[in-house]
Scaffold this motif. Structure first.
Motif, PDB file in Angstrom:
ATOM      1  N   VAL A  79      19.671 -22.577  45.732  1.00  0.00           N
ATOM      2  CA  VAL A  79      18.438 -21.961  45.236  1.00  0.00           C
ATOM      3  C   VAL A  79      17.319 -22.154  46.262  1.00  0.00           C
ATOM      4  CG1 VAL A  79      16.730 -21.926  43.390  1.00  0.00           C
ATOM      5  CG2 VAL A  79      19.106 -22.436  42.872  1.00  0.00           C
ATOM      6  N   ALA A  80      16.640 -21.057  46.583  1.00  0.00           N
ATOM      7  CA  ALA A  80      15.565 -21.112  47.570  1.00  0.00           C
ATOM      8  C   ALA A  80      14.185 -21.136  46.934  1.00  0.00           C
ATOM      9  CB  ALA A  80      15.673 -19.918  48.516  1.00  0.00           C
ATOM     10  N   LEU A  81      14.075 -20.603  45.723  1.00  0.00           N
ATOM     11  CA  LEU A  81      12.756 -20.441  45.104  1.00  0.00           C
ATOM     12  C   LEU A  81      12.824 -20.711  43.603  1.00  0.00           C
ATOM     13  CD1 LEU A  81       9.833 -19.370  45.884  1.00  0.00           C
ATOM     14  CD2 LEU A  81      10.571 -17.197  44.892  1.00  0.00           C
ATOM     15  N   LEU A  82      11.862 -21.468  43.117  1.00  0.00           N
ATOM     16  CA  LEU A  82      11.650 -21.640  41.682  1.00  0.00           C
ATOM     17  C   LEU A  82      10.271 -21.103  41.374  1.00  0.00           C
ATOM     18  CD1 LEU A  82      12.228 -22.868  38.825  1.00  0.00           C
ATOM     19  CD2 LEU A  82      11.199 -24.994  39.681  1.00  0.00           C
ATOM     20  N   GLN A  83      10.200 -20.080  40.529  1.00  0.00           N
ATOM     21  CA  GLN A  83       8.899 -19.535  40.160  1.00  0.00           C
ATOM     22  C   GLN A  83       8.570 -19.917  38.723  1.00  0.00           C
ATOM     23  OE1 GLN A  83      11.610 -17.739  41.273  1.00  0.00           O
ATOM     24  NE2 GLN A  83      11.538 -15.629  40.552  1.00  0.00           N
ATOM     25  N   VAL A  84       7.344 -20.395  38.525  1.00  0.00           N
ATOM     26  CA  VAL A  84       6.900 -20.864  37.212  1.00  0.00           C
ATOM     27  C   VAL A  84       5.560 -20.212  36.906  1.00  0.00           C
ATOM     28  CG1 VAL A  84       6.463 -22.863  35.752  1.00  0.00           C
ATOM     29  CG2 VAL A  84       8.036 -23.069  37.687  1.00  0.00           C
ATOM     30  N   ALA A  85       5.498 -19.473  35.801  1.00  0.00           N
ATOM     31  CA  ALA A  85       4.315 -18.672  35.497  1.00  0.00           C
ATOM     32  C   ALA A  85       3.658 -19.064  34.181  1.00  0.00           C
ATOM     33  CB  ALA A  85       4.683 -17.182  35.448  1.00  0.00           C
ATOM     34  N   THR A  86       2.315 -19.013  34.183  1.00  0.00           N
ATOM     35  CA  THR A  86       1.530 -19.003  32.962  1.00  0.00           C
ATOM     36  C   THR A  86       1.110 -17.540  32.756  1.00  0.00           C
ATOM     37  OG1 THR A  86      -0.627 -19.302  34.052  1.00  0.00           O
ATOM     38  CG2 THR A  86       0.665 -21.290  33.574  1.00  0.00           C
ATOM     39  N   GLU A  87       0.192 -17.301  31.847  1.00  0.00           N
ATOM     40  CA  GLU A  87      -0.266 -15.936  31.618  1.00  0.00           C
ATOM     41  C   GLU A  87      -0.976 -15.360  32.845  1.00  0.00           C
ATOM     42  OE1 GLU A  87       0.157 -13.751  29.334  1.00  0.00           O
ATOM     43  OE2 GLU A  87       1.225 -14.964  27.877  1.00  0.00           O
ATOM     44  N   ASP A  88      -1.656 -16.215  33.612  1.00  0.00           N
ATOM     45  CA  ASP A  88      -2.483 -15.687  34.702  1.00  0.00           C
ATOM     46  C   ASP A  88      -2.251 -16.325  36.063  1.00  0.00           C
ATOM     47  OD1 ASP A  88      -3.607 -18.185  34.331  1.00  0.00           O
ATOM     48  OD2 ASP A  88      -5.512 -17.434  33.559  1.00  0.00           O
ATOM     49  N   THR A  89      -1.307 -17.250  36.156  1.00  0.00           N
ATOM     50  CA  THR A  89      -1.037 -17.923  37.427  1.00  0.00           C
ATOM     51  C   THR A  89       0.455 -18.145  37.577  1.00  0.00           C
ATOM     52  OG1 THR A  89      -3.159 -19.103  37.292  1.00  0.00           O
ATOM     53  CG2 THR A  89      -1.541 -19.952  38.854  1.00  0.00           C
ATOM     54  N   CYS A  90       0.974 -17.889  38.783  1.00  0.00           N
ATOM     55  CA  CYS A  90       2.386 -18.163  39.039  1.00  0.00           C
ATOM     56  C   CYS A  90       2.520 -18.978  40.319  1.00  0.00           C
ATOM     57  CB  CYS A  90       3.188 -16.864  39.173  1.00  0.00           C
ATOM     58  SG  CYS A  90       4.972 -17.167  39.375  1.00  0.00           S
ATOM     59  N   MET A 122       2.992 -23.033  27.335  1.00  0.00           N
ATOM     60  CA  MET A 122       4.351 -22.554  27.605  1.00  0.00           C
ATOM     61  C   MET A 122       4.408 -21.937  28.995  1.00  0.00           C
ATOM     62  SD  MET A 122       4.785 -19.105  25.276  1.00  0.00           S
ATOM     63  CE  MET A 122       4.319 -19.926  23.761  1.00  0.00           C
ATOM     64  N   LEU A 123       5.614 -21.878  29.550  1.00  0.00           N
ATOM     65  CA  LEU A 123       5.799 -21.426  30.917  1.00  0.00           C
ATOM     66  C   LEU A 123       6.994 -20.474  30.996  1.00  0.00           C
ATOM     67  CD1 LEU A 123       5.559 -24.952  32.595  1.00  0.00           C
ATOM     68  CD2 LEU A 123       3.721 -23.254  32.495  1.00  0.00           C
ATOM     69  N   GLY A 124       6.882 -19.485  31.868  1.00  0.00           N
ATOM     70  CA  GLY A 124       8.013 -18.625  32.185  1.00  0.00           C
ATOM     71  C   GLY A 124       8.627 -19.070  33.494  1.00  0.00           C
ATOM     72  N   LEU A 125       9.950 -19.146  33.564  1.00  0.00           N
ATOM     73  CA  LEU A 125      10.623 -19.633  34.767  1.00  0.00           C
ATOM     74  C   LEU A 125      11.719 -18.681  35.213  1.00  0.00           C
ATOM     75  CD1 LEU A 125       9.687 -22.367  33.119  1.00  0.00           C
ATOM     76  CD2 LEU A 125      11.126 -23.501  34.810  1.00  0.00           C
ATOM     77  N   ASP A 126      11.950 -18.690  36.526  1.00  0.00           N
ATOM     78  CA  ASP A 126      13.069 -17.954  37.108  1.00  0.00           C
ATOM     79  C   ASP A 126      13.373 -18.584  38.458  1.00  0.00           C
ATOM     80  OD1 ASP A 126      15.077 -16.056  37.189  1.00  0.00           O
ATOM     81  OD2 ASP A 126      13.810 -14.486  38.015  1.00  0.00           O
ATOM     82  N   THR A 127      14.499 -18.215  39.040  1.00  0.00           N
ATOM     83  CA  THR A 127      14.847 -18.703  40.377  1.00  0.00           C
ATOM     84  C   THR A 127      15.324 -17.540  41.234  1.00  0.00           C
ATOM     85  OG1 THR A 127      17.173 -19.171  39.869  1.00  0.00           O
ATOM     86  CG2 THR A 127      15.571 -20.946  39.442  1.00  0.00           C
ATOM     87  N   GLU A 128      15.273 -17.745  42.542  1.00  0.00           N
ATOM     88  CA  GLU A 128      15.807 -16.768  43.485  1.00  0.00           C
ATOM     89  C   GLU A 128      16.658 -17.494  44.528  1.00  0.00           C
ATOM     90  OE1 GLU A 128      15.429 -13.701  42.794  1.00  0.00           O
ATOM     91  OE2 GLU A 128      13.729 -13.828  41.411  1.00  0.00           O
ATOM     92  N   THR A 129      17.739 -16.841  44.909  1.00  0.00           N
ATOM     93  CA  THR A 129      18.665 -17.386  45.904  1.00  0.00           C
ATOM     94  C   THR A 129      18.964 -16.319  46.940  1.00  0.00           C
ATOM     95  OG1 THR A 129      19.680 -18.810  44.217  1.00  0.00           O
ATOM     96  CG2 THR A 129      20.951 -18.417  46.239  1.00  0.00           C
ATOM     97  N   LYS A 130      18.995 -16.723  48.193  1.00  0.00           N
ATOM     98  CA  LYS A 130      19.334 -15.777  49.256  1.00  0.00           C
ATOM     99  C   LYS A 130      20.725 -15.204  48.992  1.00  0.00           C
ATOM    100  CE  LYS A 130      20.122 -15.485  54.254  1.00  0.00           C
ATOM    101  NZ  LYS A 130      20.142 -16.241  55.533  1.00  0.00           N
TER     102      LYS A 130
END
Length: 210
Positions: A66-77, A47-55
């Motif tokens: 959207v400028a950034l898409l961040q996708v995280a596991t338990e120990d790596t993003c 499973m993955l955690g997701l979020d985005t960031e926009t200026k």
């Protein structure tokens, strides 16, 4: 021990809480080739955690993409800098995937924003807000939800920073990674509480200032 949760968390209590932040690897993705490798790794996760960031825009009527898409596991993003890479075939494959749970908060809005970069058929996404409603929690913000369930705070100081900067600073990278990782932690705790029923919901008075 039964967990006490609130239908609405008092925002005045948040400032005194210990800060929660992501402590794993943060990898910035700037090219199409890097995107391909990162997506292969991510699609092998449960499973993955997701979020985005926009200026942020401070002009009426102006809306940035959207400028950034961040996708995280338990120990790596992974931080996918969309203003550098655009919507690559690998990213579309990630977003259209139906085998890996992808967890977000108010994710419908993020999907609309991502669709402005390129069209894709959204795969398996889970919105945390659906789960909090089942527990009787009315708050919707990441900061309030995390404080409610873990009694720790997510810092929002970098939220309005420049996400299109040539180089993201360390505070921006940590902020972005923490938001995606926090979605994973919230989902796991929410599903645990819904399964075990080991919680007590406290209803705040209607006239309380929360």
């Amino acid at each position: 021990m039964t967990k006490i949760i609130y239908n609405k968390y008092d925002k005045h209590l948040i400032s005194d809480l210990e800060v929660a932040q992501f402590e794993g690897r943060i990898i910035v993705i700037l090219t199409s080739g890097e995107t391909e490798k990162a997506v292969r790794y991510l699609l092998a996760q449960p499973m993955l955690g997701l979020d985005t960031e926009t200026k942020p825009s401070f002009k009426r009527g102006q809306q940035n993409t959207v400028a950034l898409l961040q996708v995280a596991t338990e120990d790596t993003c992974f931080l996918f800098r969309l203003n550098h890479t655009g919507m690559t075939p690998a990213l579309k494959r990630l977003l259209e995937d139906t085998t890996v749970k992808k967890i977000g908060l108010s994710w419908h809005d993020d999907l609309i924003a991502l669709h402005r970069l390129d069209k894709f058929n959204a795969g398996t996404f889970i919105d945390i807000q659906t789960y909090v409603r089942e527990l009787g929690i009315e708050d919707q913000s990441l900061q309030k939800l995390y404080a409610n369930l873990f009694e720790r705070k997510i810092s929002k100081r970098q939220q309005l920073s420049n996400w299109e900067a040539d180089v993201l600073n360390d505070k921006q990278k940590l902020y972005a990674a923490t938001d995606a990782w926090a979605c994973l932690q919230l989902y796991k705790e929410l599903t645990r509480l819904l399964t075990t029923k080991d919680y007590q919901l406290v209803i705040q008075p209607e006239d309380s200032n929360v």
